[in-house]
Design an enzyme around this catalytic site. Structure first.
Site, short mmCIF file in Angstrom:
data_model
loop_
_atom_site.label_atom_id
_atom_site.label_comp_id
_atom_site.label_asym_id
_atom_site.label_seq_id
_atom_site.Cartn_x
_atom_site.Cartn_y
_atom_site.Cartn_z
N ASP A 65 0.83 -1.20 0.00
CA ASP A 65 0.00 0.00 0.00
C ASP A 65 0.87 1.26 0.00
O ASP A 65 1.89 1.33 0.67
CB ASP A 65 -0.89 -0.03 1.24
CG ASP A 65 -1.96 1.05 1.23
OD1 ASP A 65 -2.74 1.06 0.27
OD2 ASP A 65 -2.00 1.86 2.17
N GLU A 109 1.49 -0.61 -5.03
CA GLU A 109 0.40 0.30 -5.40
C GLU A 109 1.01 1.65 -5.80
O GLU A 109 1.38 2.47 -4.98
CB GLU A 109 -0.56 0.53 -4.23
CG GLU A 109 -1.75 1.40 -4.63
CD GLU A 109 -2.34 2.20 -3.49
OE1 GLU A 109 -3.43 2.77 -3.68
OE2 GLU A 109 -1.72 2.29 -2.42
N ASP A 165 -11.18 1.30 -3.57
CA ASP A 165 -10.91 2.73 -3.60
C ASP A 165 -11.71 3.47 -4.66
O ASP A 165 -11.62 4.70 -4.75
CB ASP A 165 -9.41 2.98 -3.88
CG ASP A 165 -8.53 2.66 -2.68
OD1 ASP A 165 -8.98 2.86 -1.55
OD2 ASP A 165 -7.39 2.21 -2.89
#
Length: 582
Positions: free
Chosen positions: A328, A357, A424
């Site tokens: 992340d 990410e 998201d």
């Protein structure tokens, strides 16, 4: 020819080792400015009395974007080293380009004039796990997938799917619920699960970690998780966990110690604190994720922090045999940490998948020393603009994805992580204004594109939802509330991806035709002697296309198509597609 547009550098996506014998060389030129390119190449030590010995080999036009053409050659130098330049042709004009600039003819007496690929060292080849190329992922947000053990429900847990998702509410999703529905995933064709965070945290999304070594009690215990991983492996499903190493949660004990003890805390250097005492209001006086006071940024340059997080990375592989880490906010963590992270992980499990990410150009992370892949948001945005939002036409889409593919080496593209939506983003059906035919075209594009695709839970049964938290609805398990036709469509695409080698990541992607007028797109996937043509027509009118070939099989319908003078004349209905194996 426009010299200012001609570009090459002997590294990264322009010159790289594809495997232990093959070097790929790429050149950029102005769009439609060059008719032909040849690579001038030879061994740097091959000389005779006339000078350096070299030869010419044709390059091929790999792709074009809005401004540039990209030429590629795949070459196997006998001694794994090269000096090289380029000969560019346009009509009667010839131009030689190499490291020292431009000339009319290649010099024979100055080896320093040319670009250099010193030696193809096998250790420098970018190697990502081979199994990823054949994986179709399914992203699960554990709190919302299935509630299989009500004894674990947090206080205030709501009845399943009884309310809209909110930032603070809980519905009790857990590991047992996932175990109960593994056969659903197997039937769909899934062979990889990407879990959003499972570690102990305060929120329902778990991106605010309290303890990286413990599972959140609402999901179950370590024995249940081990059982889940083992059952998945027995069914041929790999497991990837989400690591939040950029920041911790507010209730992470070291941060709580800093709140309590200020500059006397043993953990004060674990974070980026600008001044003491620590304050969260009106805004934090410490570095945090997106100014969020409940997610303090970890100092990954601190040796104690680094040692702790690397121990976390190793623990879940050693103890539970997980197959990968999704990282992340990976771009905000220092490169040296990720280099050591890779060394730690690969030493334990060499074929573990490391996914970052990152939403932008990611070449600095994809040079073999950090990540195996990144989440391919440029593809996501281009596909959604073209087929969901109608804000880009087929030609603009083709330009965008060509630029993305040429931004990286081919062996990087083969395991890039392709998604249409996630926890998201708005759900894909919502972005398509509830037009399910558009969703089908998007799934076709995603599942046939270069890389490894990921389906966000519930998208295959036509679940809807706006931006976070609306995209995190409870999975619908009542078949009366599922779109079984869409699910069957996705299942069939996954089966084609697995049974047709050219359909999946082994196939080389190439744009054949794109139109800003009719808005249709034609591309091929080729592998060995197989070529599959894909025609996507999102317009409201039928279109006709012509492709080369003697005969073809429509892989969707099974029907045979005959040629007329080695040309196949095809009709694609409005808002429809064709898949033809030539």
């Amino acid at each position: 020819m426009m010299k200012e547009a001609i570009y090459h550098r002997p590294k990264n996506n322009f010159a790289y080792a594809y495997d232990k014998r093959t070097i790929h060389i790429r050149l950029r030129t102005k769009k439609h400015d060059v008719e032909k390119v040849k690579l001038i190449h030879g061994d740097p030590y091959d000389w005779d009395k006339e000078g350096w010995q070299f030869q010419y080999t044709d390059m091929f036009l790999q792709a074009s974007d809005e401004l540039f053409d990209y030429w590629l050659i795949k070459i196997n130098p006998p001694y794994r080293r090269l000096r090289y330049g380029f000969a560019l042709y346009n009509g009667d004009e010839k131009l030689v380009y190499a490291e020292r600039g431009f000339s009319d003819e290649p010099p024979l007496d100055d080896i320093q004039y040319y670009f250099c690929f010193p030696f193809l060292n096998e250790v420098d080849v970018f190697n990502s796990p081979e199994w990823v190329k054949d994986t179709v992922w399914y992203q699960i947000f554990p709190e919302r997938f299935a509630n299989g053990d009500h004894s674990l429900d947090p206080a205030g847990t709501l009845e399943w799917d009884s309310a809209q998702p909110q930032q603070e509410n809980f519905f009790g999703g857990d590991f047992q619920g996932i175990i109960d529905h593994l056969d659903y995933l197997v039937d769909l064709g899934i062979n990889g699960i990407y879990f959003t965070p499972i570690f102990k945290a305060h929120s329902n999304h778990k991106y605010d970690t309290i303890d990286y070594m413990e599972i959140d009690p609402q999901f179950g215990d370590k024995e249940t998780f081990k059982k889940l991983v083992n059952m998945c492996h027995e069914k041929g499903i790999r497991i990837m966990l989400d690591a939040v190493f950029n920041h911790s949660g507010y209730y992470f004990p070291p941060f709580q110690d800093v709140l309590k003890n200020g500059d006397k805390s043993l953990y004060k250097d674990w974070f980026h604190i600008r001044e003491f005492p620590v304050k969260t209001e009106p805004e934090p006086n410490f570095e945090s994720f997106a100014f969020t006071p409940h997610m303090p940024k970890l100092n990954t340059e601190n040796p104690e922090v680094k040692a702790y997080l690397l121990k976390v990375a190793a623990y879940w592989i050693e103890e539970f045999d997980i197959d990968g880490w999704r990282l992340d906010v990976a771009n905000e963590v220092d490169h040296q940490f990720w280099r050591e992270f890779r060394q730690e992980v690969k030493a334990i499990k060499p074929d573990a998948y490391i996914l970052g990410e990152i939403w932008h150009d990611s070449m600095p992370w994809l040079q073999g020393d950090q990540f195996d892949a990144v989440m391919n948001y440029p593809f996501t945005l281009a596909a959604l603009d073209y087929l969901a939002k109608d804000t880009k036409n087929a030609n603009e889409f083709a330009n965008q994805v060509s630029a993305v593919l040429c931004s990286y080496p081919e062996n990087v593209n083969e395991t890039t992580f392709n998604l249409l939506g996630s926890h998201d983003t708005e759900r894909v059906l919502t972005l398509c204004n509830n037009d399910k035919q558009k969703v089908k075209l998007l799934f076709l594009l995603q599942l046939s594109f270069t890389g490894t695709p990921c389906i966000y839970y519930g998208d295959e049964i036509a679940m809807t939802g706006g931006e976070d938290p609306e995209c995190r609805k409870c999975m619908k398990w009542d078949e009366n509330q599922q779109d079984l036709h869409l699910k069957s469509f996705v299942k069939k695409l996954i089966r084609l991806r697995k049974t047709e080698p050219a359909f999946g990541s082994k196939g080389e992607f190439s744009i054949v035709e794109s139109s800003s007028e009719t808005n249709h797109l034609v591309y091929t996937k080729s592998f060995n002697n197989e070529v599959i043509y894909f025609v996507i027509n999102p317009s409201s009118k039928p279109i006709s296309v012509t492709i080369n070939g003697k005969k073809a099989t429509n892989l969707w319908t099974g029907k045979q198509v005959s040629a007329d003078d080695n040309l196949l004349h095809l009709d694609a209905e409005a808002n429809d597609f064709l898949i033809l194996k030539v």
